[in-house]
Design a protein around this motif. Structure first.
Motif, PDB file in Angstrom:
ATOM      1  N   GLN A   1       1.838 -12.366  13.190  1.00 53.31           N
ATOM      2  CA  GLN A   1       3.282 -11.807  12.370  1.00 53.31           C
ATOM      3  C   GLN A   1       2.999 -10.093  12.677  1.00 53.31           C
ATOM      4  OE1 GLN A   1       3.156 -12.639   8.179  1.00 53.31           O
ATOM      5  NE2 GLN A   1       4.308 -14.904   8.752  1.00 53.31           N
ATOM      6  N   ASP A   2       1.849 -10.038  13.356  1.00 45.72           N
ATOM      7  CA  ASP A   2       1.798  -8.333  13.554  1.00 45.72           C
ATOM      8  C   ASP A   2       1.498  -7.512  12.331  1.00 45.72           C
ATOM      9  OD1 ASP A   2       1.137  -7.991  16.380  1.00 45.72           O
ATOM     10  OD2 ASP A   2       3.362  -7.462  16.713  1.00 45.72           O
ATOM     11  N   ARG A   3       0.936  -8.146  11.502  1.00 43.39           N
ATOM     12  CA  ARG A   3       0.909  -7.429  10.169  1.00 43.39           C
ATOM     13  C   ARG A   3      -0.343  -6.727  10.108  1.00 43.39           C
ATOM     14  NH1 ARG A   3       4.812  -8.780   6.042  1.00 43.39           N
ATOM     15  NH2 ARG A   3       5.641 -10.867   6.585  1.00 43.39           N
ATOM     16  N   THR A   4      -1.389  -7.297  10.737  1.00 43.21           N
ATOM     17  CA  THR A   4      -2.648  -6.572  11.054  1.00 43.21           C
ATOM     18  C   THR A   4      -3.248  -6.905  12.237  1.00 43.21           C
ATOM     19  OG1 THR A   4      -4.942  -6.788  10.074  1.00 43.21           O
ATOM     20  CG2 THR A   4      -4.080  -8.809  10.276  1.00 43.21           C
ATOM     21  N   ASN A   5      -4.227  -5.750  12.902  1.00 42.95           N
ATOM     22  CA  ASN A   5      -4.720  -6.298  14.168  1.00 42.95           C
ATOM     23  C   ASN A   5      -5.936  -7.298  14.139  1.00 42.95           C
ATOM     24  OD1 ASN A   5      -3.644  -4.049  15.378  1.00 42.95           O
ATOM     25  ND2 ASN A   5      -5.465  -2.678  15.223  1.00 42.95           N
ATOM     26  N   TRP A   6      -6.777  -7.108  12.785  1.00 40.71           N
ATOM     27  CA  TRP A   6      -7.833  -8.281  12.640  1.00 40.71           C
ATOM     28  C   TRP A   6      -7.831  -8.869  11.538  1.00 40.71           C
ATOM     29  CZ3 TRP A   6      -9.888  -8.870  17.287  1.00 40.71           C
ATOM     30  CH2 TRP A   6      -9.965  -8.022  18.125  1.00 40.71           C
ATOM     31  N   GLY A   7      -8.466 -10.086  11.594  1.00 44.50           N
ATOM     32  CA  GLY A   7      -8.212 -10.785  10.318  1.00 44.50           C
ATOM     33  C   GLY A   7      -9.516 -10.538   9.368  1.00 44.50           C
ATOM     34  N   PHE A   8     -10.660 -10.812   9.792  1.00 43.08           N
ATOM     35  CA  PHE A   8     -11.894 -10.700   9.103  1.00 43.08           C
ATOM     36  C   PHE A   8     -13.029  -9.849   9.496  1.00 43.08           C
ATOM     37  CE2 PHE A   8     -15.601 -13.574   7.435  1.00 43.08           C
ATOM     38  CZ  PHE A   8     -15.679 -12.746   6.340  1.00 43.08           C
ATOM     39  N   LEU A   9     -13.530  -8.924   8.903  1.00 35.45           N
ATOM     40  CA  LEU A   9     -14.886  -8.097   9.151  1.00 35.45           C
ATOM     41  C   LEU A   9     -15.743  -8.607   8.518  1.00 35.45           C
ATOM     42  CD1 LEU A   9     -12.687  -4.776   9.160  1.00 35.45           C
ATOM     43  CD2 LEU A   9     -13.467  -5.879  11.339  1.00 35.45           C
TER      44      LEU A   9
END
Ligand code: GLC
Length: 438
Positions: A195-203
């Motif tokens: 949904q293009d709400r964030t670049n990455w999920g989990f760091l």
């Protein structure tokens, strides 16, 4: 040299005068001069050297050292700023002791170093300096982290526990509850990314170093597995639960939920990316909270914190971290060093330290201290997490066991080995190290 010159000159002078009065006068003068020199030397402050990971230096100076030096004008604390990564600091301490004549008086010990340092004879035994009642004020896990073979070598100055940070705003906007299971975290991340709400999920911290071990221990516990049983020396690295834990971490990379750079990141790398607003989830320690909520932080007020995700039917694992102080056996100032430890572990110094840096307290009553809870509302919840946190195995060969695990985890995370190959090899090498069959 200086004394001898002075003395020779005086002798010549005396011979010239050949007068007993002048002799007496000059002897008195000489004694007074020597006394003054001695007093000047005796009044030089004692300096205690202490090496710490770089991110801890500023809070230590501000919240602890300044107050201590003001109250103890005869003692200076010289903090040597070490590297960021905990095990790089351990290497520096280790080589200082191995080379002999360690320059450090106070030793800043990670919770997993006590056994090795005490077994090597590098630390003073502090057992008889502290009463049971004094120790009862601290979390028992943190105190245990300072014991070796029943003796106490380290007093905790802060605890630590691995947690999951998440972007509350993003999850709410997309209609998600905070994740409980590994699958939840993967699914929510993918959706938010699509949904293009964030670049990455989990760091998370995937470099080949101690931090990777702390992440793995957490995920392993959440998968229902174990690394080394410290009592039986049984090794669980090649069991199905370990493979499940490795698979979870690998899938975050394979599915593009975690950036490829994760396999080189330590805590501060991941904190900076999360704080700049580029990821939905972050595994890290509680020190991140005040930094991510700083006035100019893009994620200020948008984040929440909870225990790590786990497999269905299992419960969350949290690795116990934390730091404490011991005294080098080689120090010339054990009493001054002990005075500093007493000050740094007292309630008021601890309160300032926690307020300043958001570290997890070691003193139990600070978790619910109103002033602290007003700034860190998640602390009462953290107490429960700390009390149930997973200890890395407190064994004297810890550093070698961790090194084996780091090497093989990194091997499979960077696709140089399959999870099965890596974990079988890690398990066998660990068994050889410990001389265990399990
Ligand atoms: C934190 C923890 C410490 C751990 C280290 C790993 O500093 O407090 O126990 O070993 O992170 O990176």
């Amino acid at each position: 040299m200086l004394y001898r010159q002075l003395f020779n000159q005086l002798q010549k002078f005396l011979q010239k005068l050949r007068s007993w009065r002048a002799g007496v006068f000059l002897s008195v003068l000489l004694s007074v001069t020597l006394l003054l020199i001695w007093r000047a030397i005796a009044q030089q402050p004692v300096t205690l050297n202490l090496l710490m990971p770089a991110p801890d230096v500023q809070p230590m100076r501000e919240a602890m050292v300044k107050g201590f030096e003001a109250e103890n004008p005869g003692i200076r604390i010289n903090i040597v700023e070490g590297p960021n990564a905990a095990n790089a600091v351990e290497d520096l301490y280790t080589s200082a002791f191995l080379l002999g004549g360690s320059p450090y008086d106070l030793i800043n010990l990670d919770v997993i170093w006590t056994s090795k340092f005490a077994a090597a004879g590098w630390l003073l035994d502090l057992t008889d300096r502290v009463t049971k009642e004094e120790l009862a004020a601290f979390s028992s896990q943190d105190v245990e982290g300072g014991r070796y073979q029943g003796r106490l070598y380290r007093l905790p100055i802060r605890s630590d526990v691995g947690m999951l940070y998440y972007r509350e705003d993003l999850l709410k906007a997309a209609g998600f509850e905070p994740p409980e299971t590994f699958e939840d975290l993967l699914k929510i991340s993918q959706t938010l990314q699509q949904q293009d709400r964030t670049n990455w999920g989990f760091l998370w911290q995937g470099r080949q170093y101690e931090g990777l071990v702390t992440v793995f221990v957490e995920v392993l516990e959440g998968a229902g597995g174990f690394w080394i049983n410290p009592d039986t020396l049984e090794v669980g690295l090649d069991r199905p639960e370990s493979l499940r834990a490795v698979e979870f971490l690998r899938s975050t990379l394979q599915q593009g939920i975690s950036p490829p750079g994760v396999t080189t990141y330590i805590e501060e790398d991941t904190r900076r990316i999360f704080q700049s607003g580029q990821a939905a989830f972050l595994r890290n320690w509680p020190y991140v909270w005040p930094l991510a909520n700083e006035e100019n932080s893009p994620v200020r007020g948008k984040i929440a914190i909870k225990p790590m995700v786990h497999a269905p039917g299992q419960s969350a694992g949290a690795t116990l971290g934390g730091w404490g102080l011991g005294i080098a056996k080689t120090t010339r100032h054990p009493d001054e060093a002990w005075r500093a430890i007493q000050y740094f572990t007292n309630r008021e110094a601890q309160r300032r330290f926690i307020l300043q840096a958001g570290y997890v307290p070691s003193r139990l009553d600070l978790f619910t201290d109103p002033e602290i809870v007003a700034v860190y509302p998640h602390f009462p919840q953290l107490l429960e997490v700390v009390e149930n946190a997973v200890l890395r195995p407190p064994i004297a060969q810890y550093a070698q066991a961790s090194d084996i695990l780091q090497r093989y985890l990194s091997g499979t995370l960077t696709n140089r080995m399959s999870p099965e190959q890596a974990m079988r090899a890690a398990a066998n090498e660990t068994r050889r190290l410990l001389g265990s069959r399990g």
